[in-house]
Enzyme design. Structure first.
Site, PDB file in Angstrom:
ATOM      1  N   THR B 157       0.888  -1.176   0.000  1.00 47.10           N
ATOM      2  CA  THR B 157       0.000   0.000   0.000  1.00 47.10           C
ATOM      3  C   THR B 157       0.920   1.218   0.000  1.00 47.10           C
ATOM      4  O   THR B 157       1.303   1.699  -1.066  1.00 47.10           O
ATOM      5  CB  THR B 157      -0.967  -0.001   1.197  1.00 47.10           C
ATOM      6  N   THR B 194      -1.969  -2.218   7.835  1.00 43.88           N
ATOM      7  CA  THR B 194      -1.892  -3.665   7.921  1.00 43.88           C
ATOM      8  C   THR B 194      -0.485  -4.176   7.740  1.00 43.88           C
ATOM      9  O   THR B 194       0.262  -3.684   6.907  1.00 43.88           O
ATOM     10  CB  THR B 194      -2.768  -4.327   6.843  1.00 43.88           C
ATOM     11  N   ASN B 407       0.430  10.806   8.110  1.00 44.17           N
ATOM     12  CA  ASN B 407      -0.800  10.377   8.757  1.00 44.17           C
ATOM     13  C   ASN B 407      -1.787  11.493   9.052  1.00 44.17           C
ATOM     14  O   ASN B 407      -2.917  11.220   9.459  1.00 44.17           O
ATOM     15  CB  ASN B 407      -0.469   9.637  10.051  1.00 44.17           C
ATOM     16  N   SER B 412      -4.659  17.194   2.362  1.00 45.07           N
ATOM     17  CA  SER B 412      -4.269  18.431   1.683  1.00 45.07           C
ATOM     18  C   SER B 412      -3.503  18.098   0.412  1.00 45.07           C
ATOM     19  O   SER B 412      -3.231  16.949   0.116  1.00 45.07           O
ATOM     20  CB  SER B 412      -3.436  19.306   2.605  1.00 45.07           C
TER      21      SER B 412
END
Lengths: 412, 412
Positions: B157, B194, B407, B412
């Site tokens: 990811t 994950t 995070n 933005s």
């Protein structure tokens, strides 16, 4: 220079005198230049004392000093310094507490065991107790009853605003006063890590009863605030009751269970709640005050653990800093708490908007309304577990790049 | 675009085939465009399976699917997708796992209960299982034995590099191969949270024995890595043993205690250790790999808890990001762990430099040498408690502004 936290209270309360308490501050030059760094609070005879301390297995020397002397139950002075925590300082640290208490006892004409101490600032640096000797006489001479804001300022390290609170209560036929000052969990280079709070009242309350009142009082106030899950070696809350209000008809209270304390207990909780909320409002780099409410847990204790898991989650805190109602991270934090939870009963709200329901996204929620809500400076995250009636509430703040800058960039 | 972590391994190992395993990847268009997002691993008949999963009380649908099917002990396929975690998706989520397994079973000619699943990506979004149906036949047709790097890439990811590891072991008279792929604890907008790892071997090991080997193997590898103390709803490690090496003389192993496994166990641990270290090296925003060693604790379990307290402390992690050997914060983290510790016996090292000794700063340490050490990209923090012989080790990374940006700033 760090600007004042945008979450600072808009106005300061007028802080009245507390009969039997006098305060003075001075520049002892412990570490800072051009600001006060030592506070003396002198108490009348018969003042009782109670305290709660860090649960750290590596406490500072002043914490050990106070713990050993609480049993006596009487206090004539409190000496607090900023700039040096006197923590992890070995034998030198123990000597420094002994000397500081001796200086204060001599200047005030009391016994060293009646002097209570707290220190905040760097860890691992020897504290030069001699610097207190140089200012002790002037502190005693200048002590007066109303300089509460000065007192709160002298104990600041990286706090961006002084923290004070006050309340009155009816005790028998008398009105008694409870004042409090605190410094925050602002932790900065290197190791300015301490939460200190001091509460003063003229109510005549025996030491054992006072201890019970504050031990219970901190549970839903100071113990329900977290900035970053780190626990200082020096956290200290001390309460002093001068008993001066007995002269105005306040009854002498021997037991915390005394029903006449009902009003006093409420006022004490108000002061503790105000001071602890101010600490969350001055968390390092904080831009948002976050209230985490957990309900429907199997017990209050379980609700507290889940609330702390959410409030301490870096992913939840960074999402709130980013103004994203990221309920998936809230689910994650509930799941990792290790407490009973049923994914398919879980509901989550940001403010009054329910974003998740029965284990899935709430189909009805309005993205635009949630986005607007997340721009506010005070955010409530509520989780309903649907298992029981356990409920609790924790305060925290968001996790911003400023937090990392304050705690990581101090050398540059 | 996020650059590749500066802590990425300098070179990739050559990944050999594992007899009995074929791999293929495809673009199913789950969420991403222009990259692969689904992996099929097809196994020969007689392949055994074992797994360990997140301890979250709110696990994802694929975690529940796998847990319910591990008892069978046999596997013919693994289907992994990135882009959607199928977590907190309610009834829809359970349906999606069922459909995905059915598609794979039909294409491969096996039973759905022999298909294992893992998903990583957003939480709370329905997973459109139909997208797997469209690519399943081409996945089966194209599957081949050596595309391990493609497989590792398809499950990424926000990982900045693909994670692969390989080792060989002697089992009886045969040489067996163990390959592993993993994706990291990179967690990003919204909720790509994950850790997935898959291990494949041609060794003939019964499911129960394989389970015991990996349950023990993760303890000092995957369970000893922490990025930010947050635990995903989807963490999954699955191991598959095709048994194909039996044709070359490898003995069939029924029990984890079988002494012939000694060499295999070491090789398996090497693969698990390599993959889990790569995950720490790809922690969000990480600039430094941090090894925390605790020794002299009352037990290994106590040492682990203290090591995790240090490794998860935001104040320790930000200090390391700031290249400061801030041992005061290490003391703080030891103190808050709640485990037996005696402040006055504590010693602390950064690298091989002892900075604190017997409860105070080490008078002998050289500031300049420590400063130079802290600029390195791999830092070891060692704490000696002086209480017993408990020892443990945890890997983590530093906490940088980039972590907060990744995070918190994703909108933005």
């Amino acid at each position: 220079m760090v600007a004042v936290s945008p979450l600072a209270p808009k106005r300061l309360p007028d802080m009245p005198a507390v009969a039997g308490v006098k305060l003075a501050t001075a520049e002892a030059g412990i570490r800072y230049r051009g600001r006060t760094d030592v506070l003396l609070a002198a108490f009348g005879k018969g003042t009782t004392v109670a305290g709660v301390f860090t649960r750290s297995r590596c406490p500072s020397a002043p914490v050990e000093w106070c713990r050993a002397r609480l049993g006596g139950g009487v206090a004539r002075a409190l000496v607090v310094n900023s700039g040096n925590a006197n923590a992890f300082t070995g034998k030198n640290g123990r000597e420094a507490t002994k000397m500081t208490a001796a200086f204060a006892a001599k200047a005030l004409g009391c016994r060293p065991n009646e002097v209570f101490l707290a220190s905040t600032g760097v860890i691992g640096e020897p504290l030069e107790a001699g610097k207190f000797a140089a200012v002790m006489d002037q502190l005693v001479d200048r002590a007066e009853p109303t300089v509460w804001l000065d007192a709160a300022k002298a104990i600041m390290t990286t706090d961006t605003f002084a923290k004070v609170a006050t309340a009155t209560a009816t005790l028998g036929s008398a009105t008694v006063t409870i004042n409090g000052i605190a410094k925050g969990a602002g932790m900065i280079a290197p190791d300015m890590a301490t939460l200190l709070a001091f509460v003063f009242t003229d109510a005549p309350i025996a030491a054992g009863a006072l201890q019970a009142l504050i031990s219970r009082g901190v549970e839903d106030t100071f113990n329900a605030v977290t900035i970053d899950s780190d626990t200082s070696t020096s956290d200290t809350l001390l309460a002093f009751a001068t008993g001066a209000a007995a002269a105005h008809g306040a009854p002498r209270i021997a037991r915390a269970g005394d029903r006449r304390l009902k009003n006093f207990r409420g006022a004490l909780d108000t002061v503790l709640a105000s001071l602890s909320e101010q600490i969350a409002r001055d968390g390092e780099g904080a831009r948002k005050l976050v209230e985490v409410v957990v309900e429907g847990a199997v017990s209050k204790r379980s609700a507290r653990r889940i609330a702390l898991s959410i409030a301490n989650s870096p992913l939840v805190k960074t999402a709130i800093a980013g103004e994203d109602a990221n309920w998936g991270r809230v689910v994650m934090a509930v799941g990792k708490a290790g407490e009973p939870a049923d994914r398919d009963r879980l509901a989550i709200w940001f403010g009054d908007i329910r974003v998740a329901h029965k284990g899935a996204r709430d189909p009805g929620y309005d993205e635009a309304a949630v986005s607007a809500l997340m721009k506010q400076s005070e955010i409530t995250v509520k989780v309903a577990l649907g298992l029981g009636s356990g409920r609790d509430r924790v305060l925290t703040c968001d996790l911003t790049k400023e937090y990392v800058a304050i705690n990581g960039d101090y050398r540059s």
